[in-house]
Design a protein around this motif. Structure first.
Motif, PDB file in Angstrom:
ATOM      1  N   ASN A  66     -15.805 -34.280  41.474  1.00 56.39           N
ATOM      2  CA  ASN A  66     -15.354 -32.900  41.293  1.00 56.39           C
ATOM      3  C   ASN A  66     -13.972 -32.851  40.640  1.00 56.39           C
ATOM      4  O   ASN A  66     -13.687 -31.979  39.823  1.00 56.39           O
ATOM      5  CB  ASN A  66     -15.342 -32.168  42.636  1.00 56.39           C
ATOM      6  CG  ASN A  66     -16.753 -31.851  43.120  1.00 56.39           C
ATOM      7  OD1 ASN A  66     -17.478 -31.081  42.500  1.00 56.39           O
ATOM      8  ND2 ASN A  66     -17.155 -32.461  44.215  1.00 56.39           N
ATOM      9  N   TRP A  68     -14.470 -33.537  37.015  1.00 56.75           N
ATOM     10  CA  TRP A  68     -15.051 -32.346  36.390  1.00 56.75           C
ATOM     11  C   TRP A  68     -13.961 -31.358  35.972  1.00 56.75           C
ATOM     12  O   TRP A  68     -13.963 -30.833  34.859  1.00 56.75           O
ATOM     13  CB  TRP A  68     -16.031 -31.715  37.367  1.00 56.75           C
ATOM     14  CG  TRP A  68     -16.604 -30.396  36.983  1.00 56.75           C
ATOM     15  CD1 TRP A  68     -16.232 -29.170  37.450  1.00 56.75           C
ATOM     16  CD2 TRP A  68     -17.676 -30.151  36.059  1.00 56.75           C
ATOM     17  NE1 TRP A  68     -17.005 -28.178  36.890  1.00 56.75           N
ATOM     18  CE2 TRP A  68     -17.913 -28.752  36.035  1.00 56.75           C
ATOM     19  CE3 TRP A  68     -18.466 -30.975  35.265  1.00 56.75           C
ATOM     20  CZ2 TRP A  68     -18.889 -28.176  35.235  1.00 56.75           C
ATOM     21  CZ3 TRP A  68     -19.454 -30.396  34.473  1.00 56.75           C
ATOM     22  CH2 TRP A  68     -19.657 -29.022  34.461  1.00 56.75           C
ATOM     23  N   HIS A  69     -13.010 -31.113  36.861  1.00 53.28           N
ATOM     24  CA  HIS A  69     -11.942 -30.153  36.569  1.00 53.28           C
ATOM     25  C   HIS A  69     -10.876 -30.767  35.650  1.00 53.28           C
ATOM     26  O   HIS A  69     -10.314 -30.082  34.795  1.00 53.28           O
ATOM     27  CB  HIS A  69     -11.298 -29.673  37.869  1.00 53.28           C
ATOM     28  CG  HIS A  69     -12.216 -28.845  38.708  1.00 53.28           C
ATOM     29  ND1 HIS A  69     -12.647 -27.585  38.323  1.00 53.28           N
ATOM     30  CD2 HIS A  69     -12.812 -29.098  39.908  1.00 53.28           C
ATOM     31  CE1 HIS A  69     -13.462 -27.094  39.248  1.00 53.28           C
ATOM     32  NE2 HIS A  69     -13.570 -27.995  40.214  1.00 53.28           N
ATOM     33  N   GLU A  97     -12.000 -30.475  31.929  1.00 50.71           N
ATOM     34  CA  GLU A  97     -12.633 -29.188  31.676  1.00 50.71           C
ATOM     35  C   GLU A  97     -12.795 -28.893  30.185  1.00 50.71           C
ATOM     36  O   GLU A  97     -13.805 -28.337  29.741  1.00 50.71           O
ATOM     37  CB  GLU A  97     -11.802 -28.087  32.346  1.00 50.71           C
ATOM     38  CG  GLU A  97     -12.373 -26.693  32.181  1.00 50.71           C
ATOM     39  CD  GLU A  97     -11.563 -25.659  32.943  1.00 50.71           C
ATOM     40  OE1 GLU A  97     -11.934 -24.472  32.885  1.00 50.71           O
ATOM     41  OE2 GLU A  97     -10.567 -26.045  33.580  1.00 50.71           O
ATOM     42  N   ALA A 139     -25.362 -32.553  43.887  1.00 49.36           N
ATOM     43  CA  ALA A 139     -24.398 -31.524  44.267  1.00 49.36           C
ATOM     44  C   ALA A 139     -24.768 -31.058  45.671  1.00 49.36           C
ATOM     45  O   ALA A 139     -25.862 -30.557  45.902  1.00 49.36           O
ATOM     46  CB  ALA A 139     -24.441 -30.366  43.283  1.00 49.36           C
ATOM     47  N   THR A 192     -22.766 -25.273  46.545  1.00 45.38           N
ATOM     48  CA  THR A 192     -22.434 -24.460  45.377  1.00 45.38           C
ATOM     49  C   THR A 192     -20.999 -24.725  44.951  1.00 45.38           C
ATOM     50  O   THR A 192     -20.089 -24.790  45.773  1.00 45.38           O
ATOM     51  CB  THR A 192     -22.590 -22.962  45.711  1.00 45.38           C
ATOM     52  OG1 THR A 192     -23.920 -22.729  46.166  1.00 45.38           O
ATOM     53  CG2 THR A 192     -22.292 -22.110  44.490  1.00 45.38           C
ATOM     54  N   GLY A 193     -20.805 -24.895  43.660  1.00 49.02           N
ATOM     55  CA  GLY A 193     -19.461 -25.162  43.148  1.00 49.02           C
ATOM     56  C   GLY A 193     -19.170 -26.634  42.953  1.00 49.02           C
ATOM     57  O   GLY A 193     -18.175 -26.999  42.322  1.00 49.02           O
ATOM     58  N   GLN A 194     -20.062 -27.494  43.485  1.00 51.64           N
ATOM     59  CA  GLN A 194     -19.904 -28.930  43.266  1.00 51.64           C
ATOM     60  C   GLN A 194     -20.768 -29.368  42.099  1.00 51.64           C
ATOM     61  O   GLN A 194     -21.628 -28.623  41.634  1.00 51.64           O
ATOM     62  CB  GLN A 194     -20.255 -29.708  44.528  1.00 51.64           C
ATOM     63  CG  GLN A 194     -19.318 -29.439  45.697  1.00 51.64           C
ATOM     64  CD  GLN A 194     -19.559 -30.377  46.854  1.00 51.64           C
ATOM     65  OE1 GLN A 194     -20.513 -31.157  46.870  1.00 51.64           O
ATOM     66  NE2 GLN A 194     -18.694 -30.297  47.859  1.00 51.64           N
ATOM     67  N   GLY A 218     -22.768 -28.885  36.136  1.00 53.63           N
ATOM     68  CA  GLY A 218     -22.317 -27.857  37.057  1.00 53.63           C
ATOM     69  C   GLY A 218     -22.428 -26.482  36.430  1.00 53.63           C
ATOM     70  O   GLY A 218     -22.649 -26.353  35.216  1.00 53.63           O
ATOM     71  N   HIS A 219     -22.279 -25.458  37.230  1.00 54.11           N
ATOM     72  CA  HIS A 219     -22.335 -24.081  36.743  1.00 54.11           C
ATOM     73  C   HIS A 219     -20.930 -23.498  36.673  1.00 54.11           C
ATOM     74  O   HIS A 219     -20.184 -23.532  37.644  1.00 54.11           O
ATOM     75  CB  HIS A 219     -23.206 -23.212  37.655  1.00 54.11           C
ATOM     76  CG  HIS A 219     -24.672 -23.464  37.490  1.00 54.11           C
ATOM     77  ND1 HIS A 219     -25.366 -23.072  36.369  1.00 54.11           N
ATOM     78  CD2 HIS A 219     -25.574 -24.086  38.295  1.00 54.11           C
ATOM     79  CE1 HIS A 219     -26.636 -23.429  36.498  1.00 54.11           C
ATOM     80  NE2 HIS A 219     -26.790 -24.042  37.647  1.00 54.11           N
ATOM     81  N   ASP A 220     -20.584 -22.992  35.523  1.00 60.14           N
ATOM     82  CA  ASP A 220     -19.293 -22.326  35.335  1.00 60.14           C
ATOM     83  C   ASP A 220     -19.489 -21.310  34.210  1.00 60.14           C
ATOM     84  O   ASP A 220     -19.211 -21.575  33.050  1.00 60.14           O
ATOM     85  CB  ASP A 220     -18.201 -23.342  34.989  1.00 60.14           C
ATOM     86  CG  ASP A 220     -16.809 -22.719  35.007  1.00 60.14           C
ATOM     87  OD1 ASP A 220     -16.707 -21.499  35.223  1.00 60.14           O
ATOM     88  OD2 ASP A 220     -15.825 -23.453  34.800  1.00 60.14           O
TER      89      ASP A 220
END
Length: 289
Positions: free
Chosen positions: A5, A8-9, A12, A40, A43-45, A59-61
């Motif tokens: 995670n 992931w950030h 970005e 995952a 949610t959010g991972q 992931g969903h963004d």
């Protein structure tokens, strides 16, 4: 293996949108032609897929996004000034540059004797710190040795990080091989010199902490923080071997079960830490020490 995670950030800007109509990021193995290695959990991972050469984070963004991370780019370079005999057959003191890549399971080490000549110049192998010339290093067997990012980072370590060890190297020779002697206040010099040493220490810690954030997951860091919160590090030498305290608490209190982490993997990573990395870990997780 990694804090997915955080990765992931951290990257970005390198994510891309993908036209796969599926809401569950754990069900993309067929579309990506890669195997799912880290689902995952909430949610959010992110979910992590793997093929021979890369990891794919999903992931969903604002829609499905993917982050492709090539395995050869997940290397770590650790710089050490070694002043105690570790049985490597190199005259003390020496500089060690260790390259490790958990993703490709490769590692390599370069060591060079350090000395100070009659003119006060510091030599590392056949180069002086003032030359600013990167020596040849035996990393040819690494699969990513020709990777531009690796070569750039190796050069940065030599040109930027290595000169920051100058006070430590000078202290070792000035005090006849006793690093602990730098604690004697009479040898520090003026306030400007003390501030310079503090600034360099802070920068070394900052750089090491950036690496550590990629090596350990949030749960692993919480476990380590809980262990060292009850330890008083009353000397520089006491910062070495933090993994022993973590291992003891895992055995006694089953902290690995409480934090849902793999104890063997955590201890393996901790045993591989350099002294500078252990200090940085303590500074990050137990700042009062």
């Amino acid at each position: 293996m990694y804090d997915w995670n955080a990765l992931w950030h951290e990257r970005e800007a390198y994510r891309t949108g993908y036209d796969i109509h599926h809401d569950d990021v754990n069900e993309l193995a067929g579309a990506l032609q890669a195997r799912l290695i880290h689902p995952a959990a909430a949610t959010g991972q992110v979910a992590v897929y793997e093929d021979e050469n890369r990891y794919i984070l999903a992931g969903h963004d604002g829609g499905l996004q993917l982050l492709e991370v090539m395995k050869h780019g997940l290397f770590d370079i650790t710089l050490r000034f070694v002043s105690e005999d570790e049985g490597q057959g190199v005259a003390l003191p020496y500089v060690e540059i260790h390259v490790d890549n958990l993703a490709t399971e490769e590692q390599a080490v370069w060591r060079a004797e350090t000395r100070v000549d009659d003119e006060g110049r510091i030599w590392v192998g056949k180069r002086t710190l003032d030359e600013n010339v990167l020596p040849a290093m035996p990393f040819d067997d690494l699969s990513f040795t020709d990777n531009a990012e690796f070569r750039e980072e190796l050069a940065r370590v030599w040109h930027e990080d290595l000169p920051q060890l100058r006070p430590l190297i000078e202290a070792w020779f000035h005090h006849g091989g006793e690093i602990s002697a730098v604690n004697e206040p009479a040898h520090y010099g003026d306030a400007e010199r003390v501030q310079q040493m503090c600034d360099r220490y802070a920068e070394i810690v900052r750089r090491e902490q950036a690496q550590l954030s990629r090596m350990f997951s949030d749960d692993e860091l919480r476990l380590i923080a809980g262990v060292i919160a009850g330890i008083h590090f009353d000397s520089a030498a006491s910062c070495r071997g933090v993994w022993l305290a973590v291992e003891a608490r895992i055995i006694e209190d089953e902290l690995d079960q409480q934090h849902q982490i793999d104890a063997e993997t955590l201890l393996s990573k901790m045993k591989g830490l350099s002294y500078a990395q252990e200090v940085a870990l303590i500074e990050a997780l137990s700042p009062l020490n």
